[in-house]
Design a protein around this motif. Structure first.
Motif, PDB file in Angstrom:
ATOM      1  N   THR A  74       0.852  -1.187   0.000  1.00  0.00           N
ATOM      2  CA  THR A  74       0.000   0.000   0.000  1.00  0.00           C
ATOM      3  C   THR A  74       0.887   1.236   0.000  1.00  0.00           C
ATOM      4  N   THR A  75       0.733   2.087  -1.007  1.00  0.00           N
ATOM      5  CA  THR A  75       1.548   3.301  -1.086  1.00  0.00           C
ATOM      6  C   THR A  75       0.982   4.355  -0.154  1.00  0.00           C
ATOM      7  N   ARG A  76       1.859   5.161   0.424  1.00  0.00           N
ATOM      8  CA  ARG A  76       1.416   6.185   1.368  1.00  0.00           C
ATOM      9  C   ARG A  76       1.957   7.576   1.055  1.00  0.00           C
ATOM     10  N   SER A  77       2.900   7.659   0.134  1.00  0.00           N
ATOM     11  CA  SER A  77       3.452   8.970  -0.204  1.00  0.00           C
ATOM     12  C   SER A  77       2.445   9.767  -1.032  1.00  0.00           C
ATOM     13  N   PRO A  78       2.207  11.036  -0.704  1.00  0.00           N
ATOM     14  CA  PRO A  78       1.309  11.863  -1.515  1.00  0.00           C
ATOM     15  C   PRO A  78       1.851  12.102  -2.920  1.00  0.00           C
ATOM     16  N   ASP A  79       3.147  11.812  -3.156  1.00  0.00           N
ATOM     17  CA  ASP A  79       3.730  11.965  -4.486  1.00  0.00           C
ATOM     18  C   ASP A  79       3.611  10.695  -5.312  1.00  0.00           C
ATOM     19  N   GLY A  80       2.900   9.674  -4.792  1.00  0.00           N
ATOM     20  CA  GLY A  80       2.688   8.457  -5.547  1.00  0.00           C
ATOM     21  C   GLY A  80       3.841   7.483  -5.401  1.00  0.00           C
ATOM     22  N   CYS A  81       4.066   6.670  -6.443  1.00  0.00           N
ATOM     23  CA  CYS A  81       5.116   5.650  -6.348  1.00  0.00           C
ATOM     24  C   CYS A  81       5.763   5.399  -7.702  1.00  0.00           C
ATOM     25  N   PHE A  82       7.050   5.037  -7.644  1.00  0.00           N
ATOM     26  CA  PHE A  82       7.765   4.508  -8.800  1.00  0.00           C
ATOM     27  C   PHE A  82       7.657   2.988  -8.742  1.00  0.00           C
ATOM     28  N   ILE A  83       7.315   2.359  -9.851  1.00  0.00           N
ATOM     29  CA  ILE A  83       7.390   0.902  -9.974  1.00  0.00           C
ATOM     30  C   ILE A  83       8.497   0.639 -10.979  1.00  0.00           C
ATOM     31  N   LEU A  84       9.575  -0.007 -10.549  1.00  0.00           N
ATOM     32  CA  LEU A  84      10.752  -0.082 -11.408  1.00  0.00           C
ATOM     33  C   LEU A  84      11.661  -1.226 -11.012  1.00  0.00           C
ATOM     34  N   GLN A  85      12.635  -1.511 -11.860  1.00  0.00           N
ATOM     35  CA  GLN A  85      13.659  -2.504 -11.581  1.00  0.00           C
ATOM     36  C   GLN A  85      14.805  -1.817 -10.853  1.00  0.00           C
ATOM     37  N   GLY A  86      15.197  -2.350  -9.697  1.00  0.00           N
ATOM     38  CA  GLY A  86      16.266  -1.721  -8.922  1.00  0.00           C
ATOM     39  C   GLY A  86      15.733  -0.573  -8.098  1.00  0.00           C
ATOM     40  N   ARG A  87      16.481   0.519  -8.096  1.00  0.00           N
ATOM     41  CA  ARG A  87      16.070   1.700  -7.335  1.00  0.00           C
ATOM     42  C   ARG A  87      16.297   2.946  -8.179  1.00  0.00           C
ATOM     43  N   VAL A  88      15.589   4.038  -7.810  1.00  0.00           N
ATOM     44  CA  VAL A  88      15.760   5.292  -8.534  1.00  0.00           C
ATOM     45  C   VAL A  88      17.206   5.745  -8.432  1.00  0.00           C
ATOM     46  N   PRO A  89      17.872   6.005  -9.560  1.00  0.00           N
ATOM     47  CA  PRO A  89      19.272   6.434  -9.516  1.00  0.00           C
ATOM     48  C   PRO A  89      19.430   7.789  -8.818  1.00  0.00           C
ATOM     49  N   VAL A  90      20.274   7.840  -7.813  1.00  0.00           N
ATOM     50  CA  VAL A  90      20.497   9.082  -7.077  1.00  0.00           C
ATOM     51  C   VAL A  90      21.292  10.057  -7.935  1.00  0.00           C
ATOM     52  N   GLY A  91      20.850  11.316  -7.976  1.00  0.00           N
ATOM     53  CA  GLY A  91      21.595  12.352  -8.682  1.00  0.00           C
ATOM     54  C   GLY A  91      21.272  12.452 -10.161  1.00  0.00           C
ATOM     55  N   GLU A 100      19.237  13.911 -12.308  1.00  0.00           N
ATOM     56  CA  GLU A 100      18.189  14.930 -12.346  1.00  0.00           C
ATOM     57  C   GLU A 100      17.447  14.977 -13.669  1.00  0.00           C
ATOM     58  N   LYS A 101      18.054  14.467 -14.715  1.00  0.00           N
ATOM     59  CA  LYS A 101      17.372  14.510 -16.007  1.00  0.00           C
ATOM     60  C   LYS A 101      16.054  13.757 -15.939  1.00  0.00           C
ATOM     61  N   ILE A 102      15.999  12.739 -15.110  1.00  0.00           N
ATOM     62  CA  ILE A 102      14.776  11.949 -15.001  1.00  0.00           C
ATOM     63  C   ILE A 102      14.155  12.073 -13.610  1.00  0.00           C
ATOM     64  N   TYR A 103      14.977  11.897 -12.563  1.00  0.00           N
ATOM     65  CA  TYR A 103      14.400  11.775 -11.245  1.00  0.00           C
ATOM     66  C   TYR A 103      14.723  12.924 -10.287  1.00  0.00           C
ATOM     67  N   GLY A 104      15.975  13.005  -9.861  1.00  0.00           N
ATOM     68  CA  GLY A 104      16.285  13.883  -8.759  1.00  0.00           C
ATOM     69  C   GLY A 104      15.805  13.226  -7.466  1.00  0.00           C
ATOM     70  N   PRO A 105      16.011  13.870  -6.305  1.00  0.00           N
ATOM     71  CA  PRO A 105      15.603  13.279  -5.026  1.00  0.00           C
ATOM     72  C   PRO A 105      14.101  13.404  -4.809  1.00  0.00           C
ATOM     73  N   CYS A 106      13.325  12.691  -5.608  1.00  0.00           N
ATOM     74  CA  CYS A 106      11.869  12.762  -5.523  1.00  0.00           C
ATOM     75  C   CYS A 106      11.398  11.966  -4.306  1.00  0.00           C
ATOM     76  N   THR A 107      10.284  12.373  -3.698  1.00  0.00           N
ATOM     77  CA  THR A 107       9.791  11.713  -2.486  1.00  0.00           C
ATOM     78  C   THR A 107       8.767  10.635  -2.787  1.00  0.00           C
ATOM     79  N   ALA A 108       8.555  10.296  -4.060  1.00  0.00           N
ATOM     80  CA  ALA A 108       7.630   9.220  -4.398  1.00  0.00           C
ATOM     81  C   ALA A 108       8.150   7.897  -3.837  1.00  0.00           C
ATOM     82  N   LYS A 111      -1.527  17.041  -1.207  1.00  0.00           N
ATOM     83  CA  LYS A 111      -0.423  17.051  -2.168  1.00  0.00           C
ATOM     84  C   LYS A 111       0.130  18.444  -2.310  1.00  0.00           C
ATOM     85  N   MET A 112       1.439  18.492  -2.550  1.00  0.00           N
ATOM     86  CA  MET A 112       2.084  19.799  -2.712  1.00  0.00           C
ATOM     87  C   MET A 112       1.640  20.439  -4.003  1.00  0.00           C
TER      88      MET A 112
END
Length: 403
Positions: A219-236, A238-246, A402-403
């Motif tokens: 169950t997702t709880r972040s107001p920014d939604g969720c990423f469904i992906l292989q691995g983890r969001v790449p840190v840094g 910014e072209k795609i992600y950045g430090p998003c709180t999803a 939501k922000m």
């Protein structure tokens, strides 16, 4: 008090102002614009100039106070990028982006025509309105006038308001202005689904299935939604992600399921193309998704164009999977015995066409089932007899705005 604008109106005003170098219209018809996108790691990066627009957005949203907060250009940029990605008013045009030049930029398409901002109501005027309403709480003329103003300010057109929304708004306004509780108030904190108090339960139940076998339920709880992906969001990145709180939901290893060696190999080949995944979120007006991964993604759900052949999610494009006003309208018809129970479940299929009349979903390599929990709440109340025609529908106020 300064009138507040929506993001689209604010950005158009900044483009027209000419204050920011690199922020300009891309075409004569003003349907697309360039936004400067220089990375902070570049040698010629100058925070004062290259982060000016991102800083202005942070200041405008109250997320940065000059002289009080620590300057954070990376976070400023991330906030604007996340807002652009999640807004239905903008669509990135990747083929026009120029990110490898001296002065890099991105190009965005404005999805809808420009509507001038409405001035925000001052606290003094709002207080006077509440005092007046309390002096005559049962004045139908006053409530009708207020209801009309709120509908127009929220929807822009009368046609968008359903009969159910009329009832919800009227009941909410009466309770809000008089301080009385709604007829079916329960002990849990509750919020009306109305223009002034939008849906706050932004949770989703997400279930991952490999070849018909459930491998994860969350169950997702972040107001920014969720990423469904292989691995983890790449840190840094910014072209795609950045430090998003999803919230991040990663595909489990195929080795954790009882599958043949051939099937595991096929899934591993597919998963390597899902590293950037999809971003999924609930907003006050619907459920949305944006695909970032290279691997193809197909879906079915309430707003799918086809029920008997594949619906593909295009890359870098925001799709609306469920429309909340339509859901409420269908629920109203159901309450009146004029229609079936509204649908709300969404299915995603990674790497294989879906829906596929020739192959059952239990044979698909990777499926994801998504259920917005606000819909479950409403239907549970309806099935238990808690919701009656022309009485307010309530929803658990378990999450922040939501922000």
């Amino acid at each position: 008090m300064e009138a507040k604008m929506h993001m689209k109106e604010w950005l158009i005003a900044q483009i027209e102002s000419g204050k920011y170098e690199g922020l300009s219209w891309e075409d004569e018809d003003k349907t697309m614009f360039r936004i400067p996108w220089k990375h902070a790691a570049k040698k010629d990066y100058k925070q004062t100039e290259d982060a000016a627009l991102f800083k202005a957005w942070a200041v405008y949203k109250g997320k940065y106070r000059e002289g009080r907060d620590k300057a954070d250009p990376t976070m400023w940029k991330t906030r604007l990028r996340c807002a652009l990605n999640k807004s239905t008013d903008f669509q990135e045009v990747p083929e026009r982006n120029q990110l490898d030049i001296t002065e890099p930029y991105k190009v965005y398409l404005i999805q809808h025509s420009y509507v001038p901002a409405r001035p925000a109501e001052s606290p003094q005027i709002k207080d006077q309105g509440i005092i007046q309403a309390k002096n005559s709480p049962r004045n139908p003329g006053f409530l009708d006038k207020q209801l009309h103003c709120q509908k127009e300010s929220f929807y822009g057109t009368k046609e968008a308001v359903t009969p159910l929304m009329d009832d919800l708004m009227r009941e909410h306004m009466y309770c809000e202005l008089t301080g009385k509780k709604p007829l079916n108030q329960s002990p849990a904190p509750l919020t009306f689904i109305s223009p002034t108090l939008a849906i706050t339960d932004l949770r989703m139940q997400v279930m991952l299935l490999y070849h018909g076998q459930r491998v994860l339920k969350e169950t997702t709880r972040s107001p920014d939604g969720c990423f469904i992906l292989q691995g983890r969001v790449p840190v840094g990145n910014e072209k795609i992600y950045g430090p998003c709180t999803a919230q991040q939901i990663s595909f489990p290893s195929p080795g954790s399921v009882c599958l043949s060696t051939c099937m595991v190999d096929a899934m591993n080949r597919l998963l390597c193309h899902l590293e950037k995944g999809v971003l999924l979120w609930v907003a006050p007006d619907g459920v949305f998704i944006k695909r970032f991964c290279q691997g193809r993604v197909y879906w079915s759900g309430p707003m799918a164009q086809h029920s008997d052949r594949p619906n593909k999610l295009e890359r870098e494009k925001t799709f609306k999977l469920l429309d909340i006003p339509t859901f409420l309208n269908e629920l109203q018809s159901c309450l009146q015995g004029k229609g079936p129970t509204p649908s709300y479940e969404i299915e995603l299929c990674f790497g294989e066409e879906y829906p596929d009349p020739n192959v059952p979903k239990t044979k698909k390599l990777i499926m994801v089932q998504v259920v917005p929990l606000f819909a479950v709440e409403l239907l549970q109340r309806f099935n238990s007899g808690e919701i009656e025609e022309k009485r307010p529908i309530l929803i658990s106020d378990t999450e922040g705005e939501k922000m």
